[in-house]
Scaffold this motif. Structure first.
Motif, PDB file in Angstrom:
ATOM      1  N   GLN A   1       0.841  -1.183   0.000  1.00  0.00           N
ATOM      2  CA  GLN A   1       0.000   0.000   0.000  1.00  0.00           C
ATOM      3  C   GLN A   1       0.881   1.239   0.000  1.00  0.00           C
ATOM      4  OE1 GLN A   1      -2.497  -0.208   3.422  1.00  0.00           O
ATOM      5  NE2 GLN A   1      -3.972  -1.548   2.446  1.00  0.00           N
ATOM      6  N   LYS A   2       0.458   2.241  -0.723  1.00  0.00           N
ATOM      7  CA  LYS A   2       1.156   3.514  -0.684  1.00  0.00           C
ATOM      8  C   LYS A   2       0.765   4.232   0.591  1.00  0.00           C
ATOM      9  CE  LYS A   2       1.876   4.544  -5.518  1.00  0.00           C
ATOM     10  NZ  LYS A   2       1.719   5.541  -6.563  1.00  0.00           N
ATOM     11  N   THR A   3       1.748   4.856   1.194  1.00  0.00           N
ATOM     12  CA  THR A   3       1.449   5.642   2.378  1.00  0.00           C
ATOM     13  C   THR A   3       1.728   7.099   2.080  1.00  0.00           C
ATOM     14  OG1 THR A   3       3.653   5.392   3.291  1.00  0.00           O
ATOM     15  CG2 THR A   3       2.022   3.751   3.944  1.00  0.00           C
ATOM     16  N   SER A   4       1.046   7.950   2.782  1.00  0.00           N
ATOM     17  CA  SER A   4       1.205   9.382   2.616  1.00  0.00           C
ATOM     18  C   SER A   4       2.012   9.932   3.790  1.00  0.00           C
ATOM     19  CB  SER A   4      -0.178  10.042   2.577  1.00  0.00           C
ATOM     20  OG  SER A   4      -0.055  11.441   2.649  1.00  0.00           O
ATOM     21  N   ILE A   5       3.174  10.508   3.495  1.00  0.00           N
ATOM     22  CA  ILE A   5       4.033  11.140   4.500  1.00  0.00           C
ATOM     23  C   ILE A   5       3.929  12.643   4.290  1.00  0.00           C
ATOM     24  CG2 ILE A   5       6.397  11.447   5.345  1.00  0.00           C
ATOM     25  CD1 ILE A   5       5.560   8.621   5.808  1.00  0.00           C
ATOM     26  N   THR A   6       3.556  13.364   5.347  1.00  0.00           N
ATOM     27  CA  THR A   6       3.445  14.819   5.240  1.00  0.00           C
ATOM     28  C   THR A   6       4.207  15.486   6.374  1.00  0.00           C
ATOM     29  OG1 THR A   6       1.395  14.832   6.527  1.00  0.00           O
ATOM     30  CG2 THR A   6       1.174  14.719   4.130  1.00  0.00           C
ATOM     31  N   PHE A   7       4.735  16.664   6.087  1.00  0.00           N
ATOM     32  CA  PHE A   7       5.426  17.496   7.060  1.00  0.00           C
ATOM     33  C   PHE A   7       4.664  18.805   7.185  1.00  0.00           C
ATOM     34  CE2 PHE A   7       8.643  14.692   5.342  1.00  0.00           C
ATOM     35  CZ  PHE A   7       9.346  14.293   6.467  1.00  0.00           C
ATOM     36  N   SER A   8       4.598  19.327   8.397  1.00  0.00           N
ATOM     37  CA  SER A   8       3.922  20.601   8.609  1.00  0.00           C
ATOM     38  C   SER A   8       4.445  21.229   9.900  1.00  0.00           C
ATOM     39  CB  SER A   8       2.407  20.396   8.691  1.00  0.00           C
ATOM     40  OG  SER A   8       2.077  19.523   9.746  1.00  0.00           O
ATOM     41  N   PRO A   9       4.206  22.530  10.068  1.00  0.00           N
ATOM     42  CA  PRO A   9       4.627  23.176  11.312  1.00  0.00           C
ATOM     43  C   PRO A   9       3.883  22.591  12.512  1.00  0.00           C
ATOM     44  CG  PRO A   9       4.149  24.811   9.628  1.00  0.00           C
ATOM     45  CD  PRO A   9       3.653  23.492   9.104  1.00  0.00           C
ATOM     46  N   GLY A  10       4.581  22.535  13.645  1.00  0.00           N
ATOM     47  CA  GLY A  10       3.949  22.077  14.874  1.00  0.00           C
ATOM     48  C   GLY A  10       2.865  23.051  15.307  1.00  0.00           C
ATOM     49  N   ARG A  11       1.785  22.510  15.890  1.00  0.00           N
ATOM     50  CA  ARG A  11       0.662  23.343  16.316  1.00  0.00           C
ATOM     51  C   ARG A  11       0.438  23.201  17.817  1.00  0.00           C
ATOM     52  NH1 ARG A  11      -4.317  21.828  12.649  1.00  0.00           N
ATOM     53  NH2 ARG A  11      -4.368  20.372  14.386  1.00  0.00           N
ATOM     54  N   ALA A  12       0.112  24.314  18.445  1.00  0.00           N
ATOM     55  CA  ALA A  12      -0.099  24.341  19.885  1.00  0.00           C
ATOM     56  C   ALA A  12      -1.201  23.375  20.322  1.00  0.00           C
ATOM     57  CB  ALA A  12      -0.424  25.760  20.345  1.00  0.00           C
ATOM     58  N   GLY A  13      -2.241  23.231  19.534  1.00  0.00           N
ATOM     59  CA  GLY A  13      -3.345  22.369  19.903  1.00  0.00           C
ATOM     60  C   GLY A  13      -3.020  20.889  19.886  1.00  0.00           C
TER      61      GLY A  13
ATOM     62  N   GLY B   1       5.851  31.802  19.582  1.00  0.00           N
ATOM     63  CA  GLY B   1       6.779  31.851  18.464  1.00  0.00           C
ATOM     64  C   GLY B   1       8.192  31.460  18.848  1.00  0.00           C
ATOM     65  N   ASN B   2       8.438  31.171  20.136  1.00  0.00           N
ATOM     66  CA  ASN B   2       9.790  30.841  20.574  1.00  0.00           C
ATOM     67  C   ASN B   2      10.145  29.374  20.368  1.00  0.00           C
ATOM     68  OD1 ASN B   2      12.327  31.594  21.731  1.00  0.00           O
ATOM     69  ND2 ASN B   2      11.731  30.459  23.538  1.00  0.00           N
ATOM     70  N   LEU B   3       9.171  28.523  20.081  1.00  0.00           N
ATOM     71  CA  LEU B   3       9.459  27.102  19.923  1.00  0.00           C
ATOM     72  C   LEU B   3       8.957  26.617  18.564  1.00  0.00           C
ATOM     73  CD1 LEU B   3      10.744  24.848  21.749  1.00  0.00           C
ATOM     74  CD2 LEU B   3       8.397  24.109  22.180  1.00  0.00           C
ATOM     75  N   PRO B   4       9.655  27.012  17.504  1.00  0.00           N
ATOM     76  CA  PRO B   4       9.229  26.530  16.187  1.00  0.00           C
ATOM     77  C   PRO B   4       9.498  25.036  16.067  1.00  0.00           C
ATOM     78  CG  PRO B   4      11.323  27.679  16.002  1.00  0.00           C
ATOM     79  CD  PRO B   4      10.860  27.846  17.430  1.00  0.00           C
ATOM     80  N   GLY B   5       8.614  24.369  15.377  1.00  0.00           N
ATOM     81  CA  GLY B   5       8.780  22.938  15.206  1.00  0.00           C
ATOM     82  C   GLY B   5       8.158  22.439  13.930  1.00  0.00           C
ATOM     83  N   GLN B   6       8.547  21.240  13.586  1.00  0.00           N
ATOM     84  CA  GLN B   6       8.002  20.548  12.426  1.00  0.00           C
ATOM     85  C   GLN B   6       7.535  19.180  12.869  1.00  0.00           C
ATOM     86  OE1 GLN B   6       7.798  21.326   8.925  1.00  0.00           O
ATOM     87  NE2 GLN B   6       7.992  23.398   9.744  1.00  0.00           N
TER      88      GLN B   6
ATOM     89  N   GLY C   1       6.381  11.630  14.205  1.00  0.00           N
ATOM     90  CA  GLY C   1       7.610  12.262  14.664  1.00  0.00           C
ATOM     91  C   GLY C   1       7.512  13.761  14.669  1.00  0.00           C
ATOM     92  N   TYR C   2       8.474  14.378  15.375  1.00  0.00           N
ATOM     93  CA  TYR C   2       8.530  15.837  15.424  1.00  0.00           C
ATOM     94  C   TYR C   2       9.905  16.301  15.869  1.00  0.00           C
ATOM     95  CZ  TYR C   2       7.561  14.949  20.388  1.00  0.00           C
ATOM     96  OH  TYR C   2       7.592  14.481  21.669  1.00  0.00           O
TER      97      TYR C   2
END
Length: 155
Positions: free
Chosen positions: A4-16, A55-60, A70-71
């Motif tokens: 099966q194909k899997t979808s890997i995505t990256f995005s900025p970390g969110r507080a919620g 804004g002091n803890l940027p993350g992906q 992961g993050y």
């Protein structure tokens, strides 16, 4: 058996999403830290969310088929890579490097020519070889947790 194909995505970390980040931190293969221990260190979903919102803890973050796997987060003021965490099934796929690269680029764009992090000094630890392979060098110092301090200098 079909692949099966899997979808890997990256995005900025969110507080919620900080409760999910804390849950994942306790599931890592090495250096797992559970919710109770994180709270003892002053790290809660609320404190983590506040740092992201400031804004002091940027993350992906990385998701596979919609599930967090992961993050990586860094400190915009100090240039520290605060945490890089992956589920065991996400190891060895280049995801850790991709997350780290994204946060390093963000901290570099914020003006840091030098980044640092705490890493196990045990050569048997996965993190020991991982960071060194990517060009991180020992400073000869240890942090308050007894971890070796590594640095990365942008050229």
């Amino acid at each position: 058996m079909s692949l099966q194909k899997t979808s890997i995505t990256f995005s900025p970390g969110r507080a919620g999403d900080t409760p999910a980040y804390i849950a994942l931190r306790g599931k890592t293969r090495q250096n797992a830290i559970g919710q109770e221990r994180l709270a003892e260190l002053g790290i809660t979903a609320e404190s983590w969310a506040e740092m992201i919102e400031s804004g002091n803890l940027p993350g992906q973050v990385c998701h596979q088929d919609g599930q967090l796997i992961g993050y990586c987060f860094g400190d915009r003021e100090s240039g520290e890579i605060v945490v890089l965490a992956l589920l065991p099934e996400a190891e060895g796929l280049g995801i850790g490097k991709a997350l780290l690269d994204r946060v390093m680029a963000e901290l570099s764009a914020a003006g840091h020519a030098r980044l640092f992090l705490g890493c196990s000094s045990d050569p048997q630890s996965r993190s020991y070889g991982f960071y060194r392979h990517l060009g991180w060098k020992s400073t000869g110092e240890t942090d308050q947790y007894g971890d070796e301090v590594l640095e990365y200098l942008f050229t």
